[in-house]
Design a protein around this motif. Structure first.
Motif, mmCIF file in Angstrom:
data_model
loop_
_atom_site.group_PDB
_atom_site.id
_atom_site.type_symbol
_atom_site.label_atom_id
_atom_site.label_comp_id
_atom_site.label_asym_id
_atom_site.label_seq_id
_atom_site.Cartn_x
_atom_site.Cartn_y
_atom_site.Cartn_z
ATOM 1 N N GLY A 160 8.743 2.854 -4.060
ATOM 2 C CA GLY A 160 9.814 1.855 -4.070
ATOM 3 C C GLY A 160 9.646 0.829 -2.971
ATOM 4 O O GLY A 160 9.835 -0.378 -3.180
ATOM 5 N N ARG A 161 9.260 1.300 -1.788
ATOM 6 C CA ARG A 161 9.045 0.382 -0.657
ATOM 7 C C ARG A 161 7.927 -0.614 -0.966
ATOM 8 O O ARG A 161 7.991 -1.783 -0.581
ATOM 9 N N ALA A 162 6.897 -0.148 -1.698
ATOM 10 C CA ALA A 162 5.808 -1.050 -2.081
ATOM 11 C C ALA A 162 6.251 -2.025 -3.167
ATOM 12 O O ALA A 162 5.912 -3.212 -3.135
ATOM 13 N N LEU A 163 7.028 -1.530 -4.124
ATOM 14 C CA LEU A 163 7.418 -2.360 -5.268
ATOM 15 C C LEU A 163 8.302 -3.533 -4.882
ATOM 16 O O LEU A 163 8.159 -4.632 -5.429
ATOM 17 N N VAL A 164 9.233 -3.334 -3.942
ATOM 18 C CA VAL A 164 10.200 -4.391 -3.637
ATOM 19 C C VAL A 164 9.540 -5.602 -2.981
ATOM 20 O O VAL A 164 10.149 -6.674 -2.916
ATOM 21 N N ARG A 165 8.316 -5.449 -2.548
ATOM 22 C CA ARG A 165 7.641 -6.575 -1.888
ATOM 23 C C ARG A 165 7.139 -7.618 -2.883
ATOM 24 O O ARG A 165 6.738 -8.714 -2.480
ATOM 25 N N ASP A 166 7.146 -7.282 -4.181
ATOM 26 C CA ASP A 166 6.667 -8.211 -5.219
ATOM 27 C C ASP A 166 5.263 -8.726 -4.881
ATOM 28 O O ASP A 166 4.974 -9.925 -4.967
ATOM 29 N N MET A 213 0.834 -1.199 0.000
ATOM 30 C CA MET A 213 0.000 0.000 0.000
ATOM 31 C C MET A 213 0.868 1.249 0.000
ATOM 32 O O MET A 213 1.875 1.321 0.713
ATOM 33 N N VAL A 214 0.471 2.229 -0.816
ATOM 34 C CA VAL A 214 1.133 3.528 -0.853
ATOM 35 C C VAL A 214 0.163 4.547 -0.269
ATOM 36 O O VAL A 214 -0.945 4.721 -0.778
ATOM 37 N N PHE A 215 0.591 5.211 0.812
ATOM 38 C CA PHE A 215 -0.305 6.087 1.547
ATOM 39 C C PHE A 215 -0.188 7.539 1.084
ATOM 40 O O PHE A 215 0.796 7.947 0.464
ATOM 41 N N LEU A 260 -1.987 -1.089 -3.751
ATOM 42 C CA LEU A 260 -3.080 -0.209 -3.368
ATOM 43 C C LEU A 260 -2.545 1.201 -3.166
ATOM 44 O O LEU A 260 -1.528 1.399 -2.493
ATOM 45 N N PHE A 261 -3.225 2.176 -3.755
ATOM 46 C CA PHE A 261 -2.812 3.579 -3.668
ATOM 47 C C PHE A 261 -3.933 4.392 -3.023
ATOM 48 O O PHE A 261 -5.040 4.469 -3.567
ATOM 49 N N VAL A 281 9.926 7.198 -3.034
ATOM 50 C CA VAL A 281 10.467 6.269 -2.030
ATOM 51 C C VAL A 281 9.358 5.362 -1.514
ATOM 52 O O VAL A 281 9.533 4.147 -1.369
ATOM 53 N N ALA A 282 8.192 5.955 -1.243
ATOM 54 C CA ALA A 282 7.053 5.151 -0.784
ATOM 55 C C ALA A 282 6.656 4.128 -1.843
ATOM 56 O O ALA A 282 6.319 2.978 -1.527
#
Length: 379
Positions: A145-151, A79-81, A156-157, A142-143
């Motif tokens: 990127g943190r979501a993307l690396v979780r594969d 999730m991107v907040f 969710l945005f 950055v937020a």
């Protein structure tokens, strides 16, 4: 990647039903945007998918799994907040890697994933900076990127661009769209901004009072709004809407009349039967860009309106003319500035309507009755 299915979802807060029997299917790899005004239920729907809220009834499926009873960490979502939610004491690298470290992944695997995300999001030169040293757009990346690396199977945005200024918001939404085209992860994006919805979505779900009013591609929702709410919500400036009476029905045309308005519209009874509405009130709708300044002095009573200019609003390549038709119809025309010339407030002017791009709505049910565009293109 995975499809997301919500079936007959009901969500209550303090005995008030916020989500009303919602059924929604989000396709594998699709970018779906939930859009609507404040309090329509869009963010609650996102939080239900994420597991941050529990539904009172219904099923939430991610792929083949029913996830109603699973905590957020076990739903394989990211999730991107809206507020980025970055750790201020950590570097960019540490923020992106945080979730991977919690999962106890190998340090080399973490570095590889962070480097790939940083390369994709143009963050490599900022990996050793802290959030306070970044711009709003960089923090949002950055937020991401943190979501993307979780594969994760689903991204969710939650209104991720609302804290950015207009220029940065436009640039960042382009980046998010490019990113989705590249990675193809099933994405659900919440916004109140209908421009974001129209430019980013594969499909949009327009919500009001916990109910999806229309689920369609942006083009379909814009050209064939399902009801008055969608017609008024989608488009900027919004669709011109005015009360009219259906006065005549012929084999290939119908006539509508109102104060200062008399239009003959194309019609085909083999496609739709509008006879139950003869002599009754309807709501006539036309978008501002489908109103023009006449190119000749020829009087055509069936496509033209006589109006009185109230406000002229230049806006770069486009100019908006706000006029009064009759005594009660306020309409807005969106014109190319190069075609406008000198128009003074208070002046009288004729306006042509593209009768092949107008809509009629039932004022009681508020549903679309007729779009004349159906008669000028193949279904």
């Amino acid at each position: 990647m995975a499809e997301v299915v919500l079936r007959n979802i009901i969500k209550n807060f303090n005995n008030v039903q916020i989500i009303k029997n919602l059924t929604l299917e989000i396709k594998d790899g699709e970018f779906l945007v939930l859009v609507g005004g404040s309090g329509c239920g869009k963010s609650t729907t996102l939080r239900l998918i994420a597991g941050l809220e529990d539904c009172n009834s219904g099923d939430i499926m991610i792929g083949t799994r029913r996830v109603n009873d699973l905590p957020p960490k076990d739903r394989n979502i990211a999730m991107v907040f809206q507020n980025y939610a970055l750790y201020p004491h950590m570097t960019v690298y540490e923020n992106i890697a945080f979730g991977l470290k919690i999962r106890k992944l190998n340090a080399n695997v973490i570095k590889k994933k962070v480097d790939e995300a940083a390369e994709m999001l143009s963050l490599k030169e900022y990996l050793h900076r802290k959030p306070k040293e970044l711009s709003g757009g960089q923090r949002q990346r950055v937020a991401l990127g943190r979501a993307l690396v979780r594969d994760s199977e689903v991204l969710l945005f939650d209104e991720p661009l609302s804290n950015l200024d207009a220029k940065l918001r436009t640039a960042t939404r382009t980046e998010i769209k490019k990113l989705h085209q590249k990675i193809g992860t099933t994405s659900v994006y919440v916004t109140h901004d209908q421009v974001e919805a129209l430019t980013m979505a594969d499909r949009i779900a327009i919500m009001k009072d916990g109910i999806v009013q229309q689920l369609a591609t942006p083009k379909e929702a814009y050209e064939f709004p399902a009801n008055l709410f969608v017609a008024g919500f989608i488009g900027s400036p919004s669709m011109n809407l005015m009360k009219v009476t259906l006065s005549e029905i012929h084999e290939d045309s119908i006539s509508i009349v109102s104060d200062g308005l008399h239009l003959k519209l194309p019609y085909n009874s083999n496609i739709i039967d509008i006879s139950p509405f003869k002599g009754k009130e309807l709501i006539f709708g036309v978008r501002p860009e489908h109103i023009y300044i006449p190119t000749s002095n020829e009087d055509n009573q069936f496509t033209s309106l006589q109006s009185w200019v109230e406000v002229v609003e230049p806006s770069g390549s486009r100019t908006y003319i706000h006029s009064l038709v009759g005594k009660k119809h306020n309409i807005t025309a969106e014109l190319e500035t190069t075609n406008v010339g000198v128009i003074l407030s208070g002046s009288e002017m004729r306006l042509d309507i593209d009768i092949n791009r107008v809509h009629l709505f039932d004022p009681i049910t508020e549903k679309l009755v007729l779009s004349t565009q159906k008669f000028v293109q193949k279904d």
